[in-house]
Scaffold this motif. Structure first.
Motif, PDB file in Angstrom:
ATOM      1  N   ASP A 221       1.316  -0.963  -0.410  1.00 15.47           N
ATOM      2  CA  ASP A 221      -0.190   0.029  -0.176  1.00 15.47           C
ATOM      3  C   ASP A 221       1.002   1.685   0.103  1.00 15.47           C
ATOM      4  OD1 ASP A 221      -2.476  -0.801   0.377  1.00 15.47           O
ATOM      5  OD2 ASP A 221      -1.804  -1.856   2.173  1.00 15.47           O
ATOM      6  N   LEU A 222       2.217   1.474   0.783  1.00 15.49           N
ATOM      7  CA  LEU A 222       2.828   1.880   0.806  1.00 15.49           C
ATOM      8  C   LEU A 222       3.738   2.324  -0.411  1.00 15.49           C
ATOM      9  CD1 LEU A 222       4.101   1.729   4.135  1.00 15.49           C
ATOM     10  CD2 LEU A 222       2.462   3.515   3.247  1.00 15.49           C
ATOM     11  N   TYR A 223       4.053   1.569  -1.053  1.00 13.62           N
ATOM     12  CA  TYR A 223       5.146   1.784  -2.033  1.00 13.62           C
ATOM     13  C   TYR A 223       4.932   1.395  -3.394  1.00 13.62           C
ATOM     14  CZ  TYR A 223       7.352   2.372   2.767  1.00 13.62           C
ATOM     15  OH  TYR A 223       8.542   2.338   4.452  1.00 13.62           O
ATOM     16  N   ASP A 224       5.476   1.777  -4.651  1.00 14.15           N
ATOM     17  CA  ASP A 224       5.853   1.552  -5.587  1.00 14.15           C
ATOM     18  C   ASP A 224       7.959   0.319  -6.272  1.00 14.15           C
ATOM     19  OD1 ASP A 224       6.333   0.415  -8.633  1.00 14.15           O
ATOM     20  OD2 ASP A 224       5.618   2.125  -9.376  1.00 14.15           O
ATOM     21  N   LEU A 225       7.072  -0.730  -5.601  1.00 10.96           N
ATOM     22  CA  LEU A 225       8.372  -1.691  -5.904  1.00 10.96           C
ATOM     23  C   LEU A 225       9.952  -1.504  -7.308  1.00 10.96           C
ATOM     24  CD1 LEU A 225       7.955  -4.753  -3.762  1.00 10.96           C
ATOM     25  CD2 LEU A 225       8.179  -2.625  -2.490  1.00 10.96           C
TER      26      LEU A 225
ATOM     27  N   ALA B  64       9.978  10.520  -2.328  1.00  5.38           N
ATOM     28  CA  ALA B  64       9.985  10.919  -1.079  1.00  5.38           C
ATOM     29  C   ALA B  64      10.907  12.382  -0.434  1.00  5.38           C
ATOM     30  CB  ALA B  64       9.381  10.210   0.016  1.00  5.38           C
ATOM     31  N   HIS B  65      10.576  13.411  -0.302  1.00  4.08           N
ATOM     32  CA  HIS B  65      11.756  13.970  -0.041  1.00  4.08           C
ATOM     33  C   HIS B  65      11.180  15.399   1.451  1.00  4.08           C
ATOM     34  CE1 HIS B  65      11.977  18.770  -0.279  1.00  4.08           C
ATOM     35  NE2 HIS B  65      13.203  18.883  -0.496  1.00  4.08           N
ATOM     36  N   MET B  66      12.932  14.775   2.183  1.00  2.00           N
ATOM     37  CA  MET B  66      12.265  15.820   3.681  1.00  2.00           C
ATOM     38  C   MET B  66      13.335  17.364   3.075  1.00  2.00           C
ATOM     39  SD  MET B  66      13.327  12.409   5.789  1.00  2.00           S
ATOM     40  CE  MET B  66      13.298  13.736   8.279  1.00  2.00           C
ATOM     41  N   GLY B  67      12.626  17.900   4.157  1.00  2.52           N
ATOM     42  CA  GLY B  67      12.688  19.020   4.135  1.00  2.52           C
ATOM     43  C   GLY B  67      13.928  19.103   4.728  1.00  2.52           C
TER      44      GLY B  67
ATOM     45  N   LYS C 288      12.718  -2.086  19.085  1.00  6.18           N
ATOM     46  CA  LYS C 288      12.877  -0.492  19.841  1.00  6.18           C
ATOM     47  C   LYS C 288      13.424   0.598  18.964  1.00  6.18           C
ATOM     48  CE  LYS C 288      15.671   1.042  23.166  1.00  6.18           C
ATOM     49  NZ  LYS C 288      16.917   0.914  24.140  1.00  6.18           N
ATOM     50  N   LYS C 289      13.871   0.173  17.884  1.00  6.28           N
ATOM     51  CA  LYS C 289      14.245   1.126  17.242  1.00  6.28           C
ATOM     52  C   LYS C 289      13.384   1.180  15.415  1.00  6.28           C
ATOM     53  CE  LYS C 289      18.857   1.912  19.423  1.00  6.28           C
ATOM     54  NZ  LYS C 289      20.499   2.175  19.042  1.00  6.28           N
ATOM     55  N   PHE C 290      13.075   2.289  15.560  1.00  4.68           N
ATOM     56  CA  PHE C 290      11.889   2.161  14.714  1.00  4.68           C
ATOM     57  C   PHE C 290      11.307   3.594  14.386  1.00  4.68           C
ATOM     58  CE2 PHE C 290       7.592   1.304  13.278  1.00  4.68           C
ATOM     59  CZ  PHE C 290       7.359   2.056  11.981  1.00  4.68           C
ATOM     60  N   GLY C 291      11.974   4.393  13.078  1.00 10.62           N
ATOM     61  CA  GLY C 291      11.997   5.957  12.764  1.00 10.62           C
ATOM     62  C   GLY C 291      10.494   6.115  11.736  1.00 10.62           C
ATOM     63  N   ALA C 292      10.643   5.768  10.603  1.00 14.64           N
ATOM     64  CA  ALA C 292       9.331   6.400  10.492  1.00 14.64           C
ATOM     65  C   ALA C 292       9.380   5.690   8.987  1.00 14.64           C
ATOM     66  CB  ALA C 292       9.088   7.858   9.728  1.00 14.64           C
ATOM     67  N   MET C 293       8.391   5.446   7.929  1.00  7.85           N
ATOM     68  CA  MET C 293       7.522   4.458   6.678  1.00  7.85           C
ATOM     69  C   MET C 293       7.113   5.804   5.922  1.00  7.85           C
ATOM     70  SD  MET C 293       9.156   1.803   7.486  1.00  7.85           S
ATOM     71  CE  MET C 293      10.181   1.220   8.869  1.00  7.85           C
ATOM     72  N   LEU C 294       8.194   6.089   5.050  1.00 11.66           N
ATOM     73  CA  LEU C 294       7.154   7.124   4.530  1.00 11.66           C
ATOM     74  C   LEU C 294       6.936   6.433   2.649  1.00 11.66           C
ATOM     75  CD1 LEU C 294       9.533  10.278   4.577  1.00 11.66           C
ATOM     76  CD2 LEU C 294       7.769   9.932   6.294  1.00 11.66           C
ATOM     77  N   GLY C 295       5.603   6.343   2.819  1.00  8.97           N
ATOM     78  CA  GLY C 295       5.601   6.631   0.897  1.00  8.97           C
ATOM     79  C   GLY C 295       5.713   6.926   0.151  1.00  8.97           C
ATOM     80  N   ASP C 296       4.726   6.319  -1.112  1.00  5.07           N
ATOM     81  CA  ASP C 296       6.179   7.119  -2.403  1.00  5.07           C
ATOM     82  C   ASP C 296       5.054   8.425  -2.208  1.00  5.07           C
ATOM     83  OD1 ASP C 296       6.767   4.968  -2.945  1.00  5.07           O
ATOM     84  OD2 ASP C 296       5.396   4.392  -4.202  1.00  5.07           O
ATOM     85  N   CYS C 297       6.376   9.449  -2.831  1.00  6.42           N
ATOM     86  CA  CYS C 297       6.232  11.233  -3.149  1.00  6.42           C
ATOM     87  C   CYS C 297       5.523  11.880  -1.961  1.00  6.42           C
ATOM     88  CB  CYS C 297       5.063  11.284  -3.944  1.00  6.42           C
ATOM     89  SG  CYS C 297       5.255  10.345  -5.793  1.00  6.42           S
ATOM     90  N   VAL C 298       5.837  11.489  -0.637  1.00  4.36           N
ATOM     91  CA  VAL C 298       5.667  12.267   0.456  1.00  4.36           C
ATOM     92  C   VAL C 298       6.790  13.138   0.470  1.00  4.36           C
ATOM     93  CG1 VAL C 298       5.384  11.805   3.137  1.00  4.36           C
ATOM     94  CG2 VAL C 298       4.816  10.359   2.089  1.00  4.36           C
TER      95      VAL C 298
END
Length: 225
Positions: free
Chosen positions: A10-14, A135-138, A167-177
């Motif tokens: 649902d999140l990614y185009d592989l 995906a783009h992080m400002g 214990k260590k889990f940041g973020a899952m960003l889908g395509d074009c976020v």
């Protein structure tokens, strides 16, 4: 976002990552985090010597990639075709950086998969995370990958929590976020495809695809043309 909507499919185009076959082994993307190192080591052995430069035992850099001399490349790193790694980037280890990606000045990567065309171009920290195609992080936005109480991370979906057991889990960003400048993505954040996150946001839990996140409790759906 419901539990069903946090799955890899649902999140990614592989088709936009060298990790496609690797990720297909899992249902949820965070299940892959514990295995990124082993995956990179196996993939590295298969990369064409004519296309990739070997730097040390476990670092492979595509010959078209532009890596500044001041960038630090740790262990278990693959940098893809036409990627740019800028001054003082800190790739600590266990990082697959996709084709045409940008890793910017003073950006730190640790245990991550960046799909093709991902941009983390200015002062970003990305740890224990997977960032989808384009995906783009400002500037200054980060993934926070450990809870302050050091407990195991849960994914807070609309229809209940998912126990991740890690214990260590940041973020899952889908395509074009698109993540706005100065935002913090708290541990266990999952953001659906085509979302925009306002600058200076503190994001917790899950965000539906095609949404505009203004602040906690104020999320608008994008108008589909």
């Amino acid at each position: 976002m419901k539990k069903e909507e946090t799955k890899i499919v649902d999140l990614y185009d592989l088709s936009h990552t060298q990790a496609a076959d690797f990720l297909r082994q899992f249902t949820y993307p965070w299940e892959a985090l514990a295995h990124i190192k082993e995956f990179i080591l196996e993939l590295g052995k298969t990369l064409p010597e004519g296309e990739y430069e070997r730097r040390g035992e476990t670092v492979w850099v595509h010959k078209t990639a532009r890596v500044m001399p001041s960038a630090f490349l740790g262990e278990n790193i693959i940098i893809g075709k036409d990627t740019e790694v800028r001054h003082c980037a800190f790739l600590r280890g266990n990082a697959l950086v996709g084709e045409g990606a940008v890793v910017g000045n003073s950006t730190e990567l640790k245990n991550v998969i960046l799909f093709d065309k991902v941009q983390v171009p200015h002062y970003n920290y990305v740890g224990d995370s997977i960032l989808g195609y384009r995906a783009h992080m400002g500037a200054g936005s980060i993934t926070s990958n450990v809870k302050s109480d050091k407990l195991l991370v849960k994914v807070h979906a609309e229809d209940g929590d998912i126990e991740t057991g890690i214990k260590k889990f940041g973020a899952m960003l889908g395509d074009c976020v698109e993540i706005g400048c100065g935002s913090v993505l708290n541990p266990g954040t999952v953001i659906g495809r085509n979302c925009n996150i306002y600058p200076l946001s503190s994001v917790r839990g899950c965000v539906d695809e095609n949404s505009i996140y203004k602040k906690q409790g104020e999320i608008a759906k994008k108008v589909q043309e």
